[in-house]
Write a protein that holds these residues in place. Structure first.
Motif, short mmCIF file in Angstrom:
data_model
loop_
_atom_site.label_atom_id
_atom_site.label_comp_id
_atom_site.label_asym_id
_atom_site.label_seq_id
_atom_site.Cartn_x
_atom_site.Cartn_y
_atom_site.Cartn_z
N ALA A 13 -6.61 2.92 8.54
CA ALA A 13 -6.76 1.86 9.54
C ALA A 13 -7.77 0.84 9.04
N GLU A 14 -7.55 -0.39 9.44
CA GLU A 14 -8.48 -1.45 9.06
C GLU A 14 -8.60 -2.47 10.17
N ARG A 15 -9.71 -3.19 10.14
CA ARG A 15 -9.99 -4.26 11.11
C ARG A 15 -10.87 -5.28 10.40
N PRO A 16 -10.31 -5.96 9.42
CA PRO A 16 -11.12 -6.71 8.46
C PRO A 16 -11.97 -7.84 9.04
N GLU A 17 -11.53 -8.46 10.14
CA GLU A 17 -12.30 -9.56 10.70
C GLU A 17 -12.86 -9.22 12.08
N GLY A 18 -12.81 -7.95 12.41
CA GLY A 18 -13.39 -7.53 13.67
C GLY A 18 -12.57 -7.85 14.89
N SER A 19 -11.31 -8.24 14.70
CA SER A 19 -10.45 -8.47 15.87
C SER A 19 -9.18 -7.64 15.73
N VAL A 20 -8.13 -8.21 15.14
CA VAL A 20 -6.87 -7.49 14.97
C VAL A 20 -7.07 -6.27 14.07
N SER A 21 -6.36 -5.20 14.41
CA SER A 21 -6.43 -3.98 13.60
C SER A 21 -5.02 -3.55 13.22
N THR A 22 -4.92 -2.90 12.08
CA THR A 22 -3.65 -2.36 11.61
C THR A 22 -3.83 -0.89 11.28
N TYR B 86 8.62 -0.53 19.28
CA TYR B 86 9.39 0.60 18.75
C TYR B 86 9.55 0.41 17.25
N LYS B 87 9.43 1.52 16.53
CA LYS B 87 9.62 1.46 15.08
C LYS B 87 10.36 2.71 14.66
N VAL B 88 11.47 2.51 13.95
CA VAL B 88 12.20 3.63 13.38
C VAL B 88 12.12 3.50 11.88
N ALA B 89 11.76 4.58 11.22
CA ALA B 89 11.63 4.57 9.77
C ALA B 89 12.21 5.85 9.20
N LYS B 90 12.61 5.78 7.96
CA LYS B 90 13.09 6.99 7.28
C LYS B 90 11.90 7.72 6.68
N ARG B 91 12.03 9.00 6.62
CA ARG B 91 10.98 9.83 6.04
C ARG B 91 10.64 9.32 4.64
N GLY B 92 9.37 9.17 4.37
CA GLY B 92 8.94 8.69 3.07
C GLY B 92 8.58 7.21 3.04
N GLN B 93 9.01 6.46 4.05
CA GLN B 93 8.68 5.04 4.10
C GLN B 93 7.27 4.83 4.61
N ASP B 94 6.72 3.69 4.29
CA ASP B 94 5.41 3.30 4.82
C ASP B 94 5.62 2.44 6.06
N VAL B 95 4.73 2.58 7.05
CA VAL B 95 4.80 1.74 8.25
C VAL B 95 3.44 1.15 8.55
N ALA B 96 3.45 0.01 9.24
CA ALA B 96 2.21 -0.65 9.66
C ALA B 96 2.32 -1.02 11.12
N LEU B 97 1.36 -0.61 11.89
CA LEU B 97 1.34 -0.87 13.33
C LEU B 97 0.16 -1.80 13.63
#
Lengths: 114, 114
Positions: free
Chosen positions: B67-76, B10-21
């Motif tokens: 979106a990125e997956r720089p090493e071919g495993s984990v993605s953000t 779960y992620k709660v953010a205020k409008r205008g903020q950046d988030v990373a999943l």
């Protein structure tokens, strides 16, 4: 009981009945179809798939039927159990560019009464 | 073995903020997908990676999504300058090889923008 998919998003059945969930797909070029089950708060879970060179495929208690002529897909669940209660999505893999892109339908909610 | 893992749940953010999943796919799975799922709807495709290569990003709704997956495993999946319409469940899925195979989904990150 039978659902017409997008037009009747909820299907209620009694435990032990057979369930049929229907799905109409839109792209005649789609060649791979998947059924997923999604429980509340969880991600979709793969149930069964079928490729366009087949018209029927059976799994454990589930059968998928594909009618390419009318672009129709159905999922049959035998002896439905309370644990089958979930939202069921059909997905078709389209290939608008180079990659296959899964496109999900809206889903049908299956409610199984004990 | 471990399935697809997503964080935070779960992620709660205020409008205008950046988030990373974050998404940790099943080990050895070549293909990775991101989807956005609004309440009562099926998952909508966002983007697709094969190893570290982003092969399709046609579903990203705006240039605020990255979106990125720089090493071919984990993605953000990163969303910049969040807006209320970004509120949804973001699902990650992986498959062994290619996009024309069953996908294994994580349980998603529920993002709420206030």
């Amino acid at each position: 009981g039978e659902s017409v998919g997008l037009h009747l998003p909820t299907l209620s059945v009694q435990e032990g009945d057979n369930s049929i969930i229907n799905c109409a797909y839109s792209n005649s070029a789609s060649d791979y179809f998947i059924w997923y089950k999604q429980e509340s708060g969880k991600g979709p879970q793969f149930i069964i798939d079928i490729r366009s060179n087949m018209d029927k495929r059976q799994g454990q208690r589930v059968t998928v039927l594909l009618n390419k002529t009318v672009k129709h897909l159905s999922l049959q669940i035998a002896a439905t159990q309370p644990g089958d209660s979930a939202v069921y999505f059909c997905a078709e893999n389209r290939r608008p560019g180079g990659s296959y892109i899964p496109t999900f339908g809206r889903g049908t909610s299956l409610i199984v009464h004990p | 073995g471990a399935g697809v893992s997503q964080s935070p749940r779960y992620k709660v953010a205020k409008r205008g903020q950046d988030v990373a999943l974050r998404c940790d796919p099943i080990s050895g799975h070549v293909s990775l997908f991101w989807y956005q799922q609004a309440l009562g709807q099926g998952p909508e495709f966002l983007t697709y990676f094969q190893n570290e290569a982003q092969l399709d990003k046609s579903g990203l709704p705006s240039d605020r999504f990255f979106a990125e997956r720089p090493e071919g495993s984990v993605s953000t999946l990163k969303i910049q300058r969040t807006q209320q319409e970004d509120s949804a469940v973001y699902l990650c899925a992986s498959s062994l090889e290619g996009s024309n195979q069953p996908q294994h989904f994580g349980d998603g990150t529920r993002l709420s923008i206030l």
